[in-house]
Enzyme design. Sequence first.
Site, short mmCIF file in Angstrom:
data_model
loop_
_atom_site.label_atom_id
_atom_site.label_comp_id
_atom_site.label_asym_id
_atom_site.label_seq_id
_atom_site.Cartn_x
_atom_site.Cartn_y
_atom_site.Cartn_z
N LEU A 1 -4.21 15.45 -2.94
CA LEU A 1 -3.19 16.48 -2.82
C LEU A 1 -2.31 16.60 -4.04
O LEU A 1 -2.19 15.84 -4.68
CB LEU A 1 -2.17 15.72 -1.53
N ASP A 2 -1.85 17.86 -4.19
CA ASP A 2 -1.09 18.11 -5.42
C ASP A 2 0.32 17.10 -5.31
O ASP A 2 0.71 16.89 -4.34
CB ASP A 2 -0.85 19.69 -5.45
N ARG A 3 0.74 17.02 -6.59
CA ARG A 3 1.79 16.41 -6.77
C ARG A 3 3.31 16.52 -5.88
O ARG A 3 3.74 15.97 -5.06
CB ARG A 3 2.18 16.26 -8.28
N THR B 1 2.61 18.45 -3.10
CA THR B 1 2.37 18.68 -1.78
C THR B 1 2.62 17.33 -0.93
O THR B 1 1.93 16.25 -1.36
CB THR B 1 0.88 19.13 -1.60
N ARG C 1 -2.56 27.59 -2.20
CA ARG C 1 -1.53 28.18 -3.12
C ARG C 1 -2.08 29.48 -3.48
O ARG C 1 -1.28 30.74 -3.75
CB ARG C 1 -1.43 27.33 -4.22
#
Length: 242
Positions: free
Chosen positions: A64-66, A68, A165
């Site tokens: 997961l993105d930072r 998110t 995104r």
Amino acid sequence: MIEEKNMSAAKNLEILFQDEHYVAINKPHGLLVHRSKIATNTDEFAVQQLRDQLGQHVHPAHRLDRKTSGVLLFALSKEALTAIRATFENEEMEKRYWSILRGYTEPEGLIDYPLTNDKGKNQEAQTAYTTLNQTEVEVPFGKHPTSRYSWVEARPKTGRMHQLRKHFAHIFHPIIGDRPHGCNKQNKLFLDRWQMGTMLLHAVALRFIHPITKTEISISAQPQSEFIRMIDVLKFDKNLLA
């Protein structure tokens, strides 16, 4: 509240599911999954934190993105990791995300738009979404006397980097707080007016067939406090959080 660089040091990670093969946490906004050369301003990582919390090695099954938050799954052995990665790669993992977007989205839709990976290769990518709720707040923006937002549930059918995104930006409904794919003017509005600097994207659920026990596993995570605060501030229907 402005997003903190380190939101995890004060307490243990919230464990959503655990058996002898896998463990899932509710990752906070701002916490990196593992060390990265492009993020040198922190020494807190989900892998190390969860390892110390459980007292054993853990292996991230996906990313997961930072910025998110939400369900993040780890394997507790290399054998379990290989098995669960096959589930992801074969697109047998049902993933659901909640996000707040600029503007009014269609009631439902399918975004079918190829994305380019970091090696310059085009990859097919599909995201289905459903609009859960919409709101219009009396906050002027640009030429408009009000501001409109949509709360959507996204179900990515593929797993490309930054897929949600990029896909929501592609249909001109960027995720609030997203950089660099989002709307800088909206991000500034949220920061100036509501002191909100995180990305409003939350991995709300995973569902899959356990590759070892062959049972169906369903894991869900409540949004973090900042996401819930914006649901309230923007006057979305909070009953949908139940």
